[in-house]
Design a protein around this motif. Structure first.
Motif, mmCIF file in Angstrom:
data_model
loop_
_atom_site.group_PDB
_atom_site.id
_atom_site.type_symbol
_atom_site.label_atom_id
_atom_site.label_comp_id
_atom_site.label_asym_id
_atom_site.label_seq_id
_atom_site.Cartn_x
_atom_site.Cartn_y
_atom_site.Cartn_z
ATOM 1 N N ILE A 44 0.820 -1.218 0.000
ATOM 2 C CA ILE A 44 0.000 0.000 0.000
ATOM 3 C C ILE A 44 0.849 1.261 0.000
ATOM 4 N N ILE A 48 1.805 1.354 -4.078
ATOM 5 C CA ILE A 48 0.713 2.169 -4.599
ATOM 6 C C ILE A 48 0.941 3.647 -4.317
ATOM 7 N N TYR A 52 3.300 4.196 -7.725
ATOM 8 C CA TYR A 52 2.240 4.247 -8.723
ATOM 9 C C TYR A 52 1.493 5.577 -8.731
ATOM 10 N N ALA A 53 0.919 5.955 -7.604
ATOM 11 C CA ALA A 53 0.068 7.146 -7.553
ATOM 12 C C ALA A 53 0.854 8.429 -7.298
ATOM 13 N N SER A 100 5.968 -4.107 -2.198
ATOM 14 C CA SER A 100 5.949 -2.887 -3.008
ATOM 15 C C SER A 100 5.941 -3.213 -4.494
ATOM 16 N N GLY A 103 2.420 -4.397 -5.328
ATOM 17 C CA GLY A 103 1.485 -3.274 -5.346
ATOM 18 C C GLY A 103 1.578 -2.484 -6.639
ATOM 19 N N TYR A 104 2.788 -2.216 -7.063
ATOM 20 C CA TYR A 104 2.981 -1.465 -8.297
ATOM 21 C C TYR A 104 2.466 -2.251 -9.503
ATOM 22 N N MET A 107 -1.459 -2.507 -9.555
ATOM 23 C CA MET A 107 -2.094 -1.251 -9.956
ATOM 24 C C MET A 107 -1.836 -0.938 -11.431
ATOM 25 N N LYS A 108 -0.652 -1.196 -11.899
ATOM 26 C CA LYS A 108 -0.333 -0.969 -13.307
ATOM 27 C C LYS A 108 -1.191 -1.881 -14.190
#
Length: 117
Positions: A44, A48, A52-53, A100, A103-104, A107-108
């Motif tokens: 998270i 993310i 990512y964000a 990590s 998560g990336y 989301m991708k």
């Protein structure tokens, strides 16, 4: 989806070898809680939130992670559970990094699926 599966399977295989090399028993409640906390924290916050964000700066994420991990270790200290050794530290770092990366990638992958017609 292939990349998510690849990262998940490669992470599980590396986790198996890491645990076998350090003789860590991951299938007890203490290690499951520790591993899950570190994995989802990396998933998270770093995967993310940072990569990512871009909502959290890496420096802030590192401070948050240190606070969470320190709080977990303090609780273990008061419960007389000693896991302050090098092997547990490497295992924790691995779980953070794997979380990590997962998560990336998740989301991708979800963004790529949403962008397809």
């Amino acid at each position: 989806m292939k990349l998510v599966s690849l990262v998940l399977i490669a992470g599980l295989v590396l986790l198996y070898f890491l645990d076998a090399a350090f003789k860590i028993q991951i299938m007890n409640w203490e290690m499951l809680i520790h591993s899950g906390l570190r994995f989802f924290t990396g998933f998270i916050l770093i995967g993310i939130g940072v990569f990512y964000a871009h909502k959290i700066r890496l420096k802030s994420a590192v401070y948050l992670i240190l606070a969470l991990v320190l709080a977990d270790d303090i609780i273990d200290y008061y419960r007389n559970i000693n896991n302050f050794n090098f092997e547990a530290l490497l295992h924790s770092i691995y779980m953070l990094l794997w979380g990590s990366l997962m998560g990336y990638v998740v989301m991708k992958n979800s963004k790529d699926k949403a962008d397809r017609p």
